[in-house]
Design a protein around this motif. Structure first.
Motif, PDB file in Angstrom:
ATOM      1  N   VAL A   1       0.845  -1.186   0.000  1.00 32.88           N
ATOM      2  CA  VAL A   1       0.000   0.000   0.000  1.00 32.88           C
ATOM      3  C   VAL A   1       0.886   1.243   0.000  1.00 32.88           C
ATOM      4  O   VAL A   1       1.867   1.322   0.755  1.00 32.88           O
ATOM      5  N   ASP A   2       0.555   2.228  -0.835  1.00 38.40           N
ATOM      6  CA  ASP A   2       1.275   3.492  -0.886  1.00 38.40           C
ATOM      7  C   ASP A   2       0.891   4.317   0.341  1.00 38.40           C
ATOM      8  O   ASP A   2      -0.286   4.642   0.535  1.00 38.40           O
ATOM      9  N   ILE A   3       1.868   4.671   1.190  1.00 37.34           N
ATOM     10  CA  ILE A   3       1.580   5.422   2.413  1.00 37.34           C
ATOM     11  C   ILE A   3       2.159   6.832   2.372  1.00 37.34           C
ATOM     12  O   ILE A   3       2.277   7.494   3.407  1.00 37.34           O
ATOM     13  N   THR A   4       2.512   7.323   1.188  1.00 37.89           N
ATOM     14  CA  THR A   4       3.133   8.643   1.102  1.00 37.89           C
ATOM     15  C   THR A   4       2.176   9.753   1.534  1.00 37.89           C
ATOM     16  O   THR A   4       2.637  10.863   1.853  1.00 37.89           O
ATOM     17  N   GLY A   5       0.871   9.481   1.573  1.00 31.05           N
ATOM     18  CA  GLY A   5      -0.089  10.475   2.017  1.00 31.05           C
ATOM     19  C   GLY A   5      -0.366  10.449   3.510  1.00 31.05           C
ATOM     20  O   GLY A   5      -1.255  11.171   3.979  1.00 31.05           O
ATOM     21  N   VAL A   6       0.361   9.636   4.259  1.00 30.76           N
ATOM     22  CA  VAL A   6       0.150   9.556   5.710  1.00 30.76           C
ATOM     23  C   VAL A   6       0.977  10.639   6.402  1.00 30.76           C
ATOM     24  O   VAL A   6       2.199  10.710   6.229  1.00 30.76           O
ATOM     25  N   ARG A   7       0.315  11.481   7.172  1.00 27.57           N
ATOM     26  CA  ARG A   7       0.985  12.571   7.872  1.00 27.57           C
ATOM     27  C   ARG A   7       1.514  12.113   9.230  1.00 27.57           C
ATOM     28  O   ARG A   7       0.969  11.194   9.840  1.00 27.57           O
ATOM     29  N   THR A   8       2.554  12.778   9.702  1.00 25.66           N
ATOM     30  CA  THR A   8       3.051  12.573  11.063  1.00 25.66           C
ATOM     31  C   THR A   8       2.726  13.810  11.882  1.00 25.66           C
ATOM     32  O   THR A   8       3.103  14.928  11.507  1.00 25.66           O
ATOM     33  N   ASP A   9       2.003  13.616  12.973  1.00 24.35           N
ATOM     34  CA  ASP A   9       1.606  14.713  13.845  1.00 24.35           C
ATOM     35  C   ASP A   9       2.507  14.689  15.075  1.00 24.35           C
ATOM     36  O   ASP A   9       2.443  13.760  15.886  1.00 24.35           O
ATOM     37  N   PRO A  10       3.354  15.717  15.262  1.00 25.05           N
ATOM     38  CA  PRO A  10       4.289  15.697  16.390  1.00 25.05           C
ATOM     39  C   PRO A  10       3.636  16.017  17.731  1.00 25.05           C
ATOM     40  O   PRO A  10       4.281  15.863  18.779  1.00 25.05           O
ATOM     41  N   HIS A  11       2.383  16.418  17.716  1.00 27.77           N
ATOM     42  CA  HIS A  11       1.722  16.873  18.945  1.00 27.77           C
ATOM     43  C   HIS A  11       0.633  15.918  19.444  1.00 27.77           C
ATOM     44  O   HIS A  11       0.212  16.038  20.594  1.00 27.77           O
ATOM     45  N   ARG A  12       0.178  15.004  18.602  1.00 32.31           N
ATOM     46  CA  ARG A  12      -0.918  14.121  18.986  1.00 32.31           C
ATOM     47  C   ARG A  12      -0.478  12.669  18.841  1.00 32.31           C
ATOM     48  O   ARG A  12       0.301  12.326  17.956  1.00 32.31           O
ATOM     49  N   PRO A  13      -0.998  11.776  19.674  1.00 33.84           N
ATOM     50  CA  PRO A  13      -0.554  10.379  19.641  1.00 33.84           C
ATOM     51  C   PRO A  13      -1.287   9.552  18.597  1.00 33.84           C
ATOM     52  O   PRO A  13      -2.352   9.926  18.090  1.00 33.84           O
ATOM     53  N   THR A  14      -0.731   8.414  18.302  1.00 34.45           N
ATOM     54  CA  THR A  14      -1.419   7.388  17.521  1.00 34.45           C
ATOM     55  C   THR A  14      -2.524   6.782  18.384  1.00 34.45           C
ATOM     56  O   THR A  14      -2.326   6.539  19.576  1.00 34.45           O
ATOM     57  N   GLY A  15      -3.687   6.537  17.779  1.00 32.65           N
ATOM     58  CA  GLY A  15      -4.791   5.936  18.519  1.00 32.65           C
ATOM     59  C   GLY A  15      -4.481   4.508  18.945  1.00 32.65           C
ATOM     60  O   GLY A  15      -3.633   3.822  18.360  1.00 32.65           O
ATOM     61  N   LEU A  16      -5.183   4.051  19.998  1.00 33.46           N
ATOM     62  CA  LEU A  16      -4.953   2.722  20.563  1.00 33.46           C
ATOM     63  C   LEU A  16      -6.291   2.060  20.870  1.00 33.46           C
ATOM     64  O   LEU A  16      -7.242   2.731  21.293  1.00 33.46           O
ATOM     65  N   LEU A  17      -6.361   0.756  20.636  1.00 30.39           N
ATOM     66  CA  LEU A  17      -7.515  -0.022  21.089  1.00 30.39           C
ATOM     67  C   LEU A  17      -7.028  -1.283  21.774  1.00 30.39           C
ATOM     68  O   LEU A  17      -5.922  -1.763  21.520  1.00 30.39           O
ATOM     69  N   VAL A  18      -7.886  -1.818  22.640  1.00 30.86           N
ATOM     70  CA  VAL A  18      -7.602  -3.069  23.334  1.00 30.86           C
ATOM     71  C   VAL A  18      -8.776  -4.010  23.104  1.00 30.86           C
ATOM     72  O   VAL A  18      -9.929  -3.645  23.355  1.00 30.86           O
ATOM     73  N   LYS A  19      -8.487  -5.201  22.616  1.00 31.60           N
ATOM     74  CA  LYS A  19      -9.526  -6.206  22.378  1.00 31.60           C
ATOM     75  C   LYS A  19      -9.705  -7.080  23.614  1.00 31.60           C
ATOM     76  O   LYS A  19      -8.728  -7.501  24.239  1.00 31.60           O
ATOM     77  N   ASN A  20     -10.967  -7.357  23.930  1.00 32.66           N
ATOM     78  CA  ASN A  20     -11.287  -8.213  25.079  1.00 32.66           C
ATOM     79  C   ASN A  20     -12.192  -9.350  24.609  1.00 32.66           C
ATOM     80  O   ASN A  20     -13.416  -9.233  24.622  1.00 32.66           O
ATOM     81  N   PRO A  21     -11.605 -10.469  24.136  1.00 29.56           N
ATOM     82  CA  PRO A  21     -12.410 -11.589  23.664  1.00 29.56           C
ATOM     83  C   PRO A  21     -13.191 -12.224  24.809  1.00 29.56           C
ATOM     84  O   PRO A  21     -12.715 -12.313  25.945  1.00 29.56           O
ATOM     85  N   GLY A  22     -14.395 -12.673  24.512  1.00 31.20           N
ATOM     86  CA  GLY A  22     -15.222 -13.338  25.511  1.00 31.20           C
ATOM     87  C   GLY A  22     -16.166 -14.316  24.861  1.00 31.20           C
ATOM     88  O   GLY A  22     -16.260 -14.390  23.631  1.00 31.20           O
ATOM     89  N   PRO A  23     -16.885 -15.093  25.656  1.00 30.90           N
ATOM     90  CA  PRO A  23     -17.778 -16.130  25.105  1.00 30.90           C
ATOM     91  C   PRO A  23     -18.901 -15.563  24.244  1.00 30.90           C
ATOM     92  O   PRO A  23     -19.444 -16.267  23.400  1.00 30.90           O
ATOM     93  N   GLU A  24     -19.259 -14.297  24.436  1.00 30.43           N
ATOM     94  CA  GLU A  24     -20.329 -13.692  23.643  1.00 30.43           C
ATOM     95  C   GLU A  24     -19.798 -12.769  22.562  1.00 30.43           C
ATOM     96  O   GLU A  24     -20.546 -11.971  21.991  1.00 30.43           O
TER      97      GLU A  24
END
Length: 328
Positions: A84-107
């Motif tokens: 994938v061409d990523i040349t259009g992806v910006r780097t923001d020096p003031h804001r973080p990369t987003g994060l998620l946490v997965k919590n698998p369960g029986p449902e």
């Protein structure tokens, strides 16, 4: 394609716009409370589409913003590694990369987001001046982006504001309703209906259409009545079937049986497969089949990206008689 204008501007790449986050996942798969270790992966609807388009040999760019941090650098490297061409992806020096946490369960798997104030949430209408957007053959978006911030909503609205004939290229939108990202259901319903009805190509699940716009939507035809605007509307009915409304034609294909490991990412994979079919000039039924086959690759793995069947097998299945396809 019968009943439809060309789906993308010729000889120009698809541009997928949206946030990708670092994802922490229990390894081995287990409820988060009992996990001894977490694996770091990446997760983003639009970059998922970009990766599967690249798998299908479609030239594709991913445009977004990442923090100047290890998670951001990892995401760049992993998406680029798929071609994938990523040349259009910006780097923001003031804001973080987003994060998620997965919590698998029986449902099912619950997802906890830590993305408020992320780099991608600061994207706005100025992105339309980026070369990767200006020169796109097709722009692909999701309904996740307008939920991230007022600037992100303004970006998506600006892309979809012109009438289709006045746009520099077609715009594809996957509704991708995420209730946790919206302040309230009423706002989500109104905003996503407006955006979905403006797109040239819209993807929506029957279940999410019911959640957004009413449980009285009983089938794909009801959703089409609610969304008459898109030139092409695809309504996905879980693991049962998908229906494409193309021009005046209506095409429905059942989904092959799959031993599901995890459903996350399957909708993105389906959209990529269907779009790849359209870009190749396939008829709607074959594009739906390619969507199903690509979704199956995601369903068979714990991450968002799984390997496609080999090229000969894909051709064999696309060419299969209806009765044989139904038994795949």
């Amino acid at each position: 394609m019968t009943g439809a204008a060309p789906v993308a501007c010729a000889h120009a790449p698809v541009t997928c716009i949206g946030e990708t986050m670092a994802a922490l996942v229990p390894d081995p798969v287990a409820p988060l409370e009992g996990a001894d270790q977490l694996s770091v992966r990446i997760a983003g609807a639009e970059s998922n589409v970009a990766v599967y388009l690249a798998d299908h040999g479609v030239p594709v760019r991913w445009v977004s913003a990442l923090g100047d941090d290890p998670f951001g650098r990892r995401i760049r490297a992993e998406v680029a590694a798929f071609g994938v061409d990523i040349t259009g992806v910006r780097t923001d020096p003031h804001r973080p990369t987003g994060l998620l946490v997965k919590n698998p369960g029986p449902e099912g798997t619950r997802v906890h987001y830590y993305r408020k104030g992320s780099a991608a949430s600061a994207l706005g209408p100025d992105l339309l001046d980026d070369e990767a957007v200006r020169t796109a053959g097709l722009v692909h978006l999701s309904g996740i982006t307008p939920a991230l911030s007022p600037d992100c909503l303004a970006l998506v609205t600006a892309l979809l504001r012109p009438a289709p004939a006045a746009r520099p290229c077609p715009v594809s939108l996957d509704v991708n309703y995420r209730p946790a990202l919206w302040s309230d259901a009423e706002t989500a319903a109104a905003v996503l209906h407006d955006l979905a009805n403006r797109a040239d190509i819209t993807f929506v699940g029957l279940d999410e259409a019911q959640a957004l716009w009413g449980s009285d939507l009983s089938d794909a035809s009801d959703v089409r009545s609610l969304l008459p605007g898109p030139r092409i509307l695809v309504v996905k009915d879980g693991g049962r079937e998908a229906t494409a409304f193309v021009g005046r034609g209506v095409h429905t294909e059942p989904a092959p049986k799959v031993d599901v490991v995890e459903p996350v990412g399957a909708g993105d994979a389906f959209a990529a497969g269907f779009l790849a079919g359209l870009i190749r000039g396939e008829e709607p039924v074959r594009a739906l089949r390619l969507g199903h086959l690509t979704a199956g690759a995601a369903l068979r793995v714990t991450g968002d990206h799984g390997p496609l069947p080999d090229a000969d097998r894909i051709v064999e299945l696309l060419d299969a008689p209806t009765a044989q396809w139904a038994q795949v």
